[in-house]
Design a protein around this motif. Structure first.
Motif, mmCIF file in Angstrom:
data_model
loop_
_atom_site.group_PDB
_atom_site.id
_atom_site.type_symbol
_atom_site.label_atom_id
_atom_site.label_comp_id
_atom_site.label_asym_id
_atom_site.label_seq_id
_atom_site.Cartn_x
_atom_site.Cartn_y
_atom_site.Cartn_z
ATOM 1 N N GLY A 120 0.799 -1.223 0.000
ATOM 2 C CA GLY A 120 0.000 0.000 0.000
ATOM 3 C C GLY A 120 0.825 1.262 0.000
ATOM 4 N N TRP A 121 2.144 1.133 -0.027
ATOM 5 C CA TRP A 121 3.090 2.248 -0.140
ATOM 6 C C TRP A 121 3.888 2.034 -1.424
ATOM 7 C CZ3 TRP A 121 3.962 6.302 3.406
ATOM 8 C CH2 TRP A 121 3.314 6.200 4.637
ATOM 9 N N GLN A 122 3.459 2.626 -2.522
ATOM 10 C CA GLN A 122 4.156 2.447 -3.790
ATOM 11 C C GLN A 122 5.046 3.660 -4.058
ATOM 12 O OE1 GLN A 122 4.119 -0.385 -5.594
ATOM 13 N NE2 GLN A 122 5.807 0.599 -6.699
ATOM 14 N N PRO A 123 6.377 3.481 -4.043
ATOM 15 C CA PRO A 123 7.266 4.632 -4.242
ATOM 16 C C PRO A 123 7.021 5.331 -5.565
ATOM 17 C CG PRO A 123 8.499 2.758 -3.391
ATOM 18 C CD PRO A 123 7.130 2.240 -3.755
ATOM 19 N N SER A 124 6.931 6.652 -5.498
ATOM 20 C CA SER A 124 6.795 7.515 -6.675
ATOM 21 C C SER A 124 7.565 8.797 -6.377
ATOM 22 C CB SER A 124 5.319 7.820 -6.971
ATOM 23 O OG SER A 124 4.574 6.652 -7.193
ATOM 24 N N TYR A 125 8.864 8.661 -6.195
ATOM 25 C CA TYR A 125 9.684 9.771 -5.749
ATOM 26 C C TYR A 125 9.674 10.908 -6.776
ATOM 27 C CZ TYR A 125 11.490 5.959 -2.853
ATOM 28 O OH TYR A 125 11.607 4.882 -2.013
ATOM 29 N N LEU A 126 9.568 12.130 -6.250
ATOM 30 C CA LEU A 126 9.614 13.318 -7.100
ATOM 31 C C LEU A 126 11.054 13.806 -7.230
ATOM 32 C CD1 LEU A 126 6.686 15.602 -5.878
ATOM 33 C CD2 LEU A 126 7.003 14.766 -8.210
ATOM 34 N N VAL A 127 11.439 14.149 -8.449
ATOM 35 C CA VAL A 127 12.781 14.678 -8.709
ATOM 36 C C VAL A 127 12.649 15.934 -9.559
ATOM 37 C CG1 VAL A 127 15.057 14.208 -9.680
ATOM 38 C CG2 VAL A 127 13.730 12.340 -8.656
ATOM 39 N N ALA A 128 13.253 17.019 -9.097
ATOM 40 C CA ALA A 128 13.253 18.278 -9.843
ATOM 41 C C ALA A 128 14.662 18.565 -10.343
ATOM 42 C CB ALA A 128 12.762 19.418 -8.966
ATOM 43 N N ARG A 129 14.773 18.853 -11.633
ATOM 44 C CA ARG A 129 16.078 19.139 -12.247
ATOM 45 C C ARG A 129 16.042 20.495 -12.939
ATOM 46 N NH1 ARG A 129 15.538 13.552 -13.046
ATOM 47 N NH2 ARG A 129 17.374 12.310 -12.405
ATOM 48 N N ALA A 130 17.168 21.181 -12.861
ATOM 49 C CA ALA A 130 17.362 22.422 -13.602
ATOM 50 C C ALA A 130 18.716 22.331 -14.286
ATOM 51 C CB ALA A 130 17.316 23.630 -12.678
ATOM 52 N N GLU A 131 18.711 22.422 -15.604
ATOM 53 C CA GLU A 131 19.946 22.322 -16.393
ATOM 54 C C GLU A 131 20.712 21.051 -16.030
ATOM 55 O OE1 GLU A 131 22.079 25.923 -15.797
ATOM 56 O OE2 GLU A 131 20.619 27.164 -16.870
ATOM 57 N N ASP A 132 19.973 19.926 -15.990
ATOM 58 C CA ASP A 132 20.545 18.592 -15.736
ATOM 59 C C ASP A 132 21.116 18.427 -14.328
ATOM 60 O OD1 ASP A 132 19.903 17.681 -18.294
ATOM 61 O OD2 ASP A 132 21.771 18.497 -19.125
ATOM 62 N N GLN A 133 20.816 19.351 -13.428
ATOM 63 C CA GLN A 133 21.257 19.231 -12.038
ATOM 64 C C GLN A 133 20.044 18.965 -11.161
ATOM 65 O OE1 GLN A 133 24.147 21.872 -9.328
ATOM 66 N NE2 GLN A 133 22.232 22.922 -9.746
ATOM 67 N N VAL A 134 20.121 17.948 -10.300
ATOM 68 C CA VAL A 134 19.041 17.685 -9.352
ATOM 69 C C VAL A 134 19.043 18.785 -8.304
ATOM 70 C CG1 VAL A 134 18.152 16.109 -7.596
ATOM 71 C CG2 VAL A 134 19.089 15.196 -9.724
ATOM 72 N N ILE A 135 17.923 19.518 -8.205
ATOM 73 C CA ILE A 135 17.847 20.627 -7.247
ATOM 74 C C ILE A 135 16.874 20.354 -6.102
ATOM 75 C CG2 ILE A 135 18.477 22.328 -9.003
ATOM 76 C CD1 ILE A 135 15.456 23.219 -8.867
ATOM 77 N N ALA A 136 16.018 19.340 -6.264
ATOM 78 C CA ALA A 136 15.061 19.044 -5.200
ATOM 79 C C ALA A 136 14.485 17.647 -5.410
ATOM 80 C CB ALA A 136 13.932 20.079 -5.166
ATOM 81 N N VAL A 137 14.166 16.982 -4.299
ATOM 82 C CA VAL A 137 13.565 15.648 -4.347
ATOM 83 C C VAL A 137 12.547 15.547 -3.212
ATOM 84 C CG1 VAL A 137 15.578 14.524 -5.374
ATOM 85 C CG2 VAL A 137 15.376 14.653 -2.883
ATOM 86 N N ALA A 138 11.651 14.577 -3.309
ATOM 87 C CA ALA A 138 10.675 14.350 -2.243
ATOM 88 C C ALA A 138 10.329 12.874 -2.179
ATOM 89 C CB ALA A 138 9.406 15.175 -2.478
ATOM 90 N N PRO A 139 10.254 12.311 -0.969
ATOM 91 C CA PRO A 139 9.847 10.914 -0.802
ATOM 92 C C PRO A 139 8.322 10.803 -0.919
ATOM 93 C CG PRO A 139 10.296 11.885 1.340
ATOM 94 C CD PRO A 139 10.597 12.949 0.319
ATOM 95 N N MET A 140 7.844 10.531 -2.103
ATOM 96 C CA MET A 140 6.399 10.482 -2.348
ATOM 97 C C MET A 140 5.969 9.045 -2.645
ATOM 98 S SD MET A 140 4.037 12.915 -4.776
ATOM 99 C CE MET A 140 4.414 12.189 -6.395
ATOM 100 N N TYR A 141 4.762 8.719 -2.189
ATOM 101 C CA TYR A 141 4.216 7.366 -2.347
ATOM 102 C C TYR A 141 2.765 7.455 -2.777
ATOM 103 C CZ TYR A 141 8.337 6.186 0.397
ATOM 104 O OH TYR A 141 9.632 6.064 0.835
ATOM 105 N N ALA A 142 2.355 6.535 -3.643
ATOM 106 C CA ALA A 142 0.943 6.345 -3.943
ATOM 107 C C ALA A 142 0.386 5.391 -2.899
ATOM 108 C CB ALA A 142 0.765 5.780 -5.351
ATOM 109 N N LYS A 143 -0.665 5.825 -2.205
ATOM 110 C CA LYS A 143 -1.199 5.070 -1.082
ATOM 111 C C LYS A 143 -2.578 4.499 -1.411
ATOM 112 C CE LYS A 143 0.013 4.440 2.406
ATOM 113 N NZ LYS A 143 -0.405 5.163 3.628
ATOM 114 N N SER A 144 -2.779 3.248 -1.041
ATOM 115 C CA SER A 144 -4.088 2.613 -1.210
ATOM 116 C C SER A 144 -4.815 2.461 0.119
ATOM 117 C CB SER A 144 -3.920 1.234 -1.867
ATOM 118 O OG SER A 144 -3.104 0.386 -1.063
#
Length: 392
Positions: free
Chosen positions: A56-80
């Motif tokens: 019931g915890w399906q990883p769907s991590y968010l990744v934000a990139r600017a000019e091919d550099q990772v600038i932000a991430v978040a531990p996100m999950y799809a929950k049932s």
């Protein structure tokens, strides 16, 4: 600048180099401020099967990139479901489904099974504002595109609350009990700050606990051996079975923890005749100790208080940590020096009518939580004035 940022989803942290994640999640030198958002902790959950298919915890991590550099991430999950979150929205789900809606699946930005305040919108230093905005915008777009009911960020920081509210997220509060280190040099210094009655009670409990017939040990790093995890797994299963029906974490999680994070762990065990009969698992942050799980195979008076609360305070004082966070719930912690603190979460709901109803509820709930924190604090164990008379 958010229109120049690329947002993507990955279903496993194995899809990105550890340093890309930890540059955002654990910046700086030395011990991470928050071990629970590190690559190694989240990967331990993944690789042990504690999250992923069937949980019931399906990883769907968010990744934000600017000019091919990772600038932000978040531990996100799809929950049932809404289990393992500690910010309970079961009533919201029931109300929405009674009205004909479908509440699950939903999106959750959180550390699974971990009611610990920390950053949830993890940004590379220097990209705080733009990174937070990009992650929130990206998460809402994912929810909208997939026709999901809602998005939830739980146990987030004050800064994230301020940013989230400006972006239209709803704010919810709760409370936990934390112990704060007022520069104590010894446990007796802490006791000296308490009222006479509370101080006597704690001394009585500690003496009672120490009389269980064995020794209490604090273990971290290489002092933790595989057989210690065998014992702790028994404790965890017992407590998890009674609290949740089925323990959230798998046995393999503790093996992964030993392999990659034993330096970030404080294991407190009560040992008698060479066998562990009770124990508590803590995680060590840069300036905080996080109490997580407790269990036992034998009952002994006050042993729970000693292993979970007083040993944690002892460790924090010796190590110079500023706070002990003892997990969710438990007004019994108040008499033992742990005072109420406000916790925060942020929420987005797709249905406008339902969102309005929830917002009205949250306004009333925030007021009730603030009043509860104030009242509980007034019942705390500390002296009302420095001059309060003591009678030991």
């Amino acid at each position: 600048m958010t229109d120049q940022i690329e947002i993507s989803l990955i279903n496993s942290l194995g899809a990105m180099p550890p340093e890309n994640w930890d540059t955002c999640a654990a910046p700086g030198e030395g011990r991470p401020e928050d071990p629970f958002v590190t690559y190694r902790f989240l990967m331990a959950l993944e690789r042990s099967g504690s999250v992923g298919p069937g949980t019931g915890w399906q990883p769907s991590y968010l990744v934000a990139r600017a000019e091919d550099q990772v600038i932000a991430v978040a531990p996100m999950y799809a929950k049932s479901h809404s289990q393992g979150e500690y910010v309970f929205d079961h009533n919201w789900a029931h109300a929405y489904e009674r009205a004909g809606g479908r509440y699950y699946p939903k999106l959750q930005i959180a550390v699974p099974f971990t009611p610990v305040t920390g950053r949830r919108l993890l940004t590379r230093p220097g990209f705080e504002s733009v990174g937070q905005a990009a992650l929130v915008q990206g998460a809402v777009e994912v929810a909208e595109q997939n026709r999901l009911s809602s998005l939830h960020l739980t146990f987030c920081t004050d800064d994230e609350v301020a940013a989230g509210r400006t972006m239209g997220l709803m704010h919810r509060t709760g409370q936990q009990f934390h112990w704060d280190n007022a520069g104590y040099a010894t446990f007796d210094d802490f006791l000296a700050a308490l009222s006479s009655r509370k101080r006597k009670n704690i001394r009585k409990e500690r003496a009672q606990a120490q009389g269980f017939g064995g020794e209490i040990v604090q273990l971290t790093g290489d002092d933790i051996k595989p057989d210690h995890w065998d014992a702790f797994w028994t404790f965890y299963q017992d407590t998890g079975g009674r609290k949740w029906g089925t323990p959230y974490l798998t046995r393999a999680f503790f093996d992964k923890l030993h392999d990659t994070m034993r330096d970030d762990v404080l294991l407190v065990l009560a040992i008698r005749d060479g066998r562990a009969i009770a124990g508590a698992l803590n995680f060590i942050g840069r300036d905080r100790l996080f109490g997580r799980y407790w269990g036992c195979t034998e009952y002994h008076p006050s042993l729970h208080f000693e292993i979970c609360y007083y040993q944690a305070i002892d460790y924090a004082i010796v190590q110079g940590l500023r706070r002990v966070e003892a997990g969710a719930q438990g007004e019994h912690k108040l008499a033992r020096g742990y005072l109420p603190n406000t916790t925060h979460s942020l929420h987005w709901i797709a249905d406008p009518g339902f969102a309005r109803a929830v917002e009205e509820y949250l306004v009333a709930e925030r007021a009730a939580v603030a009043e509860e924190v104030e009242v509980l604090t007034s019942y705390g164990p500390f002296k009302s004035t420095p001059e309060e008379e003591d009678h030991d």
